[in-house]
Design a protein around this motif. Sequence first.
Motif, PDB file in Angstrom:
ATOM      1  N   ASP A  85       0.830  -1.201   0.000  1.00 44.72           N
ATOM      2  CA  ASP A  85       0.000   0.000   0.000  1.00 44.72           C
ATOM      3  C   ASP A  85       0.865   1.251   0.000  1.00 44.72           C
ATOM      4  O   ASP A  85       0.743   2.120  -0.866  1.00 44.72           O
ATOM      5  N   ARG A  86       1.770   1.365   0.965  1.00 48.00           N
ATOM      6  CA  ARG A  86       2.627   2.543   1.059  1.00 48.00           C
ATOM      7  C   ARG A  86       3.536   2.672  -0.157  1.00 48.00           C
ATOM      8  O   ARG A  86       3.746   3.775  -0.666  1.00 48.00           O
ATOM      9  N   MET A  87       4.093   1.556  -0.604  1.00 47.51           N
ATOM     10  CA  MET A  87       5.031   1.632  -1.718  1.00 47.51           C
ATOM     11  C   MET A  87       4.343   2.141  -2.984  1.00 47.51           C
ATOM     12  O   MET A  87       4.925   2.908  -3.753  1.00 47.51           O
ATOM     13  N   ASP A  88       3.098   1.733  -3.197  1.00 51.83           N
ATOM     14  CA  ASP A  88       2.411   2.243  -4.380  1.00 51.83           C
ATOM     15  C   ASP A  88       2.006   3.695  -4.210  1.00 51.83           C
ATOM     16  O   ASP A  88       2.228   4.511  -5.110  1.00 51.83           O
ATOM     17  N   TYR A  89       1.401   4.056  -3.071  1.00 52.20           N
ATOM     18  CA  TYR A  89       0.887   5.420  -3.013  1.00 52.20           C
ATOM     19  C   TYR A  89       2.004   6.466  -2.961  1.00 52.20           C
ATOM     20  O   TYR A  89       1.825   7.579  -3.469  1.00 52.20           O
ATOM     21  N   LEU A  90       3.161   6.136  -2.415  1.00 53.87           N
ATOM     22  CA  LEU A  90       4.263   7.099  -2.456  1.00 53.87           C
ATOM     23  C   LEU A  90       4.682   7.388  -3.897  1.00 53.87           C
ATOM     24  O   LEU A  90       4.810   8.547  -4.302  1.00 53.87           O
ATOM     25  N   LEU A  91       4.907   6.327  -4.663  1.00 52.93           N
ATOM     26  CA  LEU A  91       5.310   6.505  -6.063  1.00 52.93           C
ATOM     27  C   LEU A  91       4.204   7.164  -6.884  1.00 52.93           C
ATOM     28  O   LEU A  91       4.453   8.074  -7.687  1.00 52.93           O
ATOM     29  N   ARG A  92       2.982   6.728  -6.680  1.00 48.34           N
ATOM     30  CA  ARG A  92       1.860   7.240  -7.470  1.00 48.34           C
ATOM     31  C   ARG A  92       1.559   8.700  -7.119  1.00 48.34           C
ATOM     32  O   ARG A  92       1.339   9.534  -8.000  1.00 48.34           O
ATOM     33  N   ASP A  93       1.549   9.007  -5.843  1.00 45.40           N
ATOM     34  CA  ASP A  93       1.245  10.369  -5.423  1.00 45.40           C
ATOM     35  C   ASP A  93       2.343  11.337  -5.858  1.00 45.40           C
ATOM     36  O   ASP A  93       2.064  12.473  -6.248  1.00 45.40           O
ATOM     37  N   ALA A  94       3.599  10.887  -5.808  1.00 43.19           N
ATOM     38  CA  ALA A  94       4.695  11.731  -6.276  1.00 43.19           C
ATOM     39  C   ALA A  94       4.560  12.001  -7.767  1.00 43.19           C
ATOM     40  O   ALA A  94       4.750  13.135  -8.231  1.00 43.19           O
ATOM     41  N   TYR A  95       4.205  10.971  -8.510  1.00 42.99           N
ATOM     42  CA  TYR A  95       4.048  11.114  -9.960  1.00 42.99           C
ATOM     43  C   TYR A  95       2.973  12.134 -10.312  1.00 42.99           C
ATOM     44  O   TYR A  95       3.188  13.029 -11.136  1.00 42.99           O
ATOM     45  N   PHE A  96       1.816  12.013  -9.678  1.00 45.78           N
ATOM     46  CA  PHE A  96       0.691  12.861 -10.069  1.00 45.78           C
ATOM     47  C   PHE A  96       0.725  14.254  -9.436  1.00 45.78           C
ATOM     48  O   PHE A  96       0.090  15.170  -9.952  1.00 45.78           O
ATOM     49  N   THR A  97       1.437  14.417  -8.334  1.00 42.70           N
ATOM     50  CA  THR A  97       1.586  15.766  -7.789  1.00 42.70           C
ATOM     51  C   THR A  97       2.751  16.503  -8.439  1.00 42.70           C
ATOM     52  O   THR A  97       2.886  17.723  -8.283  1.00 42.70           O
ATOM     53  N   GLY A  98       3.600  15.771  -9.158  1.00 44.73           N
ATOM     54  CA  GLY A  98       4.700  16.407  -9.867  1.00 44.73           C
ATOM     55  C   GLY A  98       5.921  16.681  -9.012  1.00 44.73           C
ATOM     56  O   GLY A  98       6.790  17.462  -9.404  1.00 44.73           O
ATOM     57  N   VAL A  99       6.004  16.016  -7.840  1.00 41.57           N
ATOM     58  CA  VAL A  99       7.172  16.216  -6.977  1.00 41.57           C
ATOM     59  C   VAL A  99       8.111  15.028  -7.097  1.00 41.57           C
ATOM     60  O   VAL A  99       7.726  13.965  -7.563  1.00 41.57           O
ATOM     61  N   ASN A 100       9.342  15.229  -6.648  1.00 41.79           N
ATOM     62  CA  ASN A 100      10.338  14.152  -6.711  1.00 41.79           C
ATOM     63  C   ASN A 100      10.534  13.451  -5.386  1.00 41.79           C
ATOM     64  O   ASN A 100      11.262  12.461  -5.304  1.00 41.79           O
ATOM     65  N   TYR A 101       9.891  13.957  -4.325  1.00 41.74           N
ATOM     66  CA  TYR A 101      10.158  13.440  -2.986  1.00 41.74           C
ATOM     67  C   TYR A 101       9.842  11.949  -2.852  1.00 41.74           C
ATOM     68  O   TYR A 101      10.523  11.228  -2.127  1.00 41.74           O
ATOM     69  N   GLY A 102       8.803  11.466  -3.515  1.00 44.67           N
ATOM     70  CA  GLY A 102       8.313  10.118  -3.254  1.00 44.67           C
ATOM     71  C   GLY A 102       8.981   9.022  -4.039  1.00 44.67           C
ATOM     72  O   GLY A 102       8.585   7.865  -3.950  1.00 44.67           O
TER      73      GLY A 102
END
Length: 427
Positions: free
Chosen positions: A171-188
């Motif tokens: 769960d965490r591994m997907d939402y970090l990558l996915r949320d970073a992708y769609f928010t346009g940040v590099n943090y995740g």
Amino acid sequence: MSYPLQEEKVFKDPVHKYIYVQDQTIWDLINTREFQRLRRIRQLGTCFLTFHGAEHSRFSHSLGVYEVTRKIISQFERNQYEDWPKDERLLCLCAALLHDVGHGPFSHSIEKTFGAHHEEWSCRIVLGDTEVNEVLRRVSPTFPQEVAGVIAKTYRQEIVVSLVSSQLDADRMDYLLRDAYFTGVNYGTFDLERILRVMRPYKGHIVVKDSGMHAVEDYLMSRYQMYWQVYFHPVTRSAEITLHKIFQRAKHLYEEGFLFRSLLKPLPALFERKLTCDEYYLLDEAFMQTTLMQWTMEEDPILSDLCCRFLQRRLFKYVTLEILDVGLLERLREQLAAIGIDPVYYLEVDFPSDQSYDVYRPGEQDEKLPILLLDSQEQLTEISHRSEIVRSISGIQMGKYHLYYPRDLMLKQLPELNSEVRRLFDL
């Protein structure tokens, strides 16, 4: 009983490139009406008002969690690890796919107001008179209870639960990558493939080979950065507060017998906490957006104003407080009330706190299962005992209090505000 699909199904995905469906049960679950509803629920709630790209859905995230889980299990099976219970494969995949099926529109704001936690609704949907339940019962009569047990974290085997719900879970591994992708940040961003390669089943636990510690450090640092820069962005919190105040006001009006011009079903059942699964299915973000638009025309000025603020992104402003002065807050409430602004709906103190998006806290009671490193001597060590990086960021309370207020309304009443209020809000 579950059967493989005659032909493998593939979803094209921006994060994982491809998502592979090989089981008939998984394919049937994806095509249930309850799972398809997740297309109409945003993954990040009100975050789209801060990061305009954050329009991705719970549907895409749930598929992503399924895919990460599938990859982990495939790696375990390829390496023929004896500690992996092979007969739990389908259970893990189904629980991963369905873990968020109970999420409501703007889920955290809905949950805060009406006390309906999404995990409880996920279990109700899995166990109730639903298409999801019908599909699961085709596997076995007890299979829905087993899936619900994994989601509720009560299932007898920790190793199964930890794949979906732990400090290093799909769960965490997907939402970090996915949320970073769609928010346009590099943090995740982090090296998912490396982490998957060093994960191991070991004596009933999911552990990490100690040579992979640095990849996990990177993952935890990404999570730490996303926590402060995205999930707890003060503008997003302002939107959540506004939405919470809307539902709080609407619920209060309903309980007082207010005659709404528009009160679509199933809102009365929501206010009374008597929703059935069929009624809950109707609650999606399109429904709630329509409801908010209708409420902008209600005669209650507070409800109307709050809905206009949310829909038009006229959110509350905020000031940062180092400490929470209760006396000051009481004086502020009195000042707002004196100039005709209801402090119940127009003043809010917020401090970052959300178990769904939390920094790593090793070994605490009621926290998700910690991350364990496995060394060459087959000894297990919780990662913060080995990693200075993890130790330095574990449980850090960097958050400060934010005091949210309606700057526009206060400026209109500026002559009536005392010097303390003007100075605090820089009016």
